[in-house]
Design an enzyme around this catalytic site. Structure first.
Site, mmCIF file in Angstrom:
data_model
loop_
_atom_site.group_PDB
_atom_site.id
_atom_site.type_symbol
_atom_site.label_atom_id
_atom_site.label_comp_id
_atom_site.label_asym_id
_atom_site.label_seq_id
_atom_site.Cartn_x
_atom_site.Cartn_y
_atom_site.Cartn_z
ATOM 1 N N LYS A 70 48.376 39.794 35.688
ATOM 2 C CA LYS A 70 47.398 40.982 35.468
ATOM 3 C C LYS A 70 48.145 42.111 35.751
ATOM 4 C CE LYS A 70 43.186 43.058 37.530
ATOM 5 N NZ LYS A 70 42.592 43.815 36.431
ATOM 6 N N SER A 129 34.633 41.709 41.841
ATOM 7 C CA SER A 129 35.922 41.739 42.693
ATOM 8 C C SER A 129 35.748 42.903 44.079
ATOM 9 C CB SER A 129 36.962 42.196 41.612
ATOM 10 O OG SER A 129 36.869 41.802 40.460
ATOM 11 N N ARG A 148 38.372 35.191 30.028
ATOM 12 C CA ARG A 148 38.819 36.486 30.306
ATOM 13 C C ARG A 148 39.795 36.768 29.077
ATOM 14 N NH1 ARG A 148 43.367 38.566 32.729
ATOM 15 N NH2 ARG A 148 43.069 40.677 33.788
#
Ligand SMILES: Cc1ncc(COP(=O)(O)OP(=O)(O)O)c(N)n1
Ligand SMILES: Cc1ncsc1CCOP(=O)(O)O
Ligand SMILES: [Mg+2]
Length: 207
Positions: A142, A113, A42
């Site tokens: 995040k 998600s 990521r």
């Protein structure tokens, strides 16, 4: 698919260079040696690599996962899936649609998600291999994360989908991981629990 997805979700590490104070290659090597069961690349957000630098790092991380026989999942970036010969891709509600991805990658792992019931209702859950449920706890990793939903979200999903592979995400630590599993998750996914620890081996063991 050579993987048993529920088993591979057990300790699912997510990382990009922006999460690391140390060399990300060394961080991932330590984490796989310590026993993580899947990895998501990521490379995203403030300080992350782009272009060739992202690709080069992805190649190195991909090779580590291959060497240890754990799935290498790309976050968001569809173009990297074939380039890195990834085992799969993880997307959220605002990323490329699961329907399109399943057409593009009939045999790859696809993760999605879901944070609430309305997202579940509009998602083609039957097309995905697993869901990432959260954020379960609040996270500072995040910047655009939704509000924490709590461990009951895992229980709700498990009741609705008795057999679906589910991994919890968001603010998961060595202290709270067990509470996520006890509500029915197949595993936990985590960034800072590994990238911010002094002792990766011990953190993976406790997780
Ligand atoms: C395992 C797992 N679950 C959830 C997420 C979050 O995905 P998304 O909502 O698309 O957010 P970004 O990670 O793209 O910022 C995830 N990456 N992995
Ligand atoms: C990518 C992502 N999606 C929801 S929360 C999150 C960040 C998880 O990071 P941490 O494990 O450090 O809370
Ligand atoms: Mg995404």
């Amino acid at each position: 698919m050579p993987y048993q997805i529920k088993q591979n979700l057990r300790k699912y590490f997510i990382m990009g260079s922006q999460n690391c104070n140390d060399d990300p290659v060394r961080v991932l090597e330590s984490a796989v040696k310590a026993g993580i069961t899947a990895f998501q690349f990521r490379e995203k957000g403030e300080g992350s690599l782009t272009g060739d630098a992202k690709l080069e790092l992805g190649k190195q991380l991909r090779a580590i996962c291959r060497g240890y026989h754990i799935p290498f999942i790309v976050n968001d970036d569809v173009s990297l899936v074939d380039t890195l010969d990834a085992d799969g891709i993880h997307v959220g509600q605002d990323d490329q649609s699961v329907d399109e991805l399943r057409n593009l990658f009939p045999d790859k792992i696809i993760g999605l998600s879901v944070s609430n019931a309305s997202e579940v209702a509009k998602s083609p859950i039957h097309l995905v291999d697993y869901i990432g449920a959260g954020p379960i706890f609040s996270t500072r990793t995040k910047s655009d994360a939704k509000s924490a939903v709590g461990v009951e979200w895992i229980a709700t999903l498990r009741e609705q989908f008795p057999n679906l592979p589910i991994v919890g995400i968001g603010g998961i630590t060595t202290e709270n991981a067990a509470s996520v599993i006890s509500k029915g998750a197949d595993g936990v996914s985590f960034i800072s629990a590994i990238t911010m620890t002094e002792d990766i081996k011990e953190a993976v063991r406790q997780l």
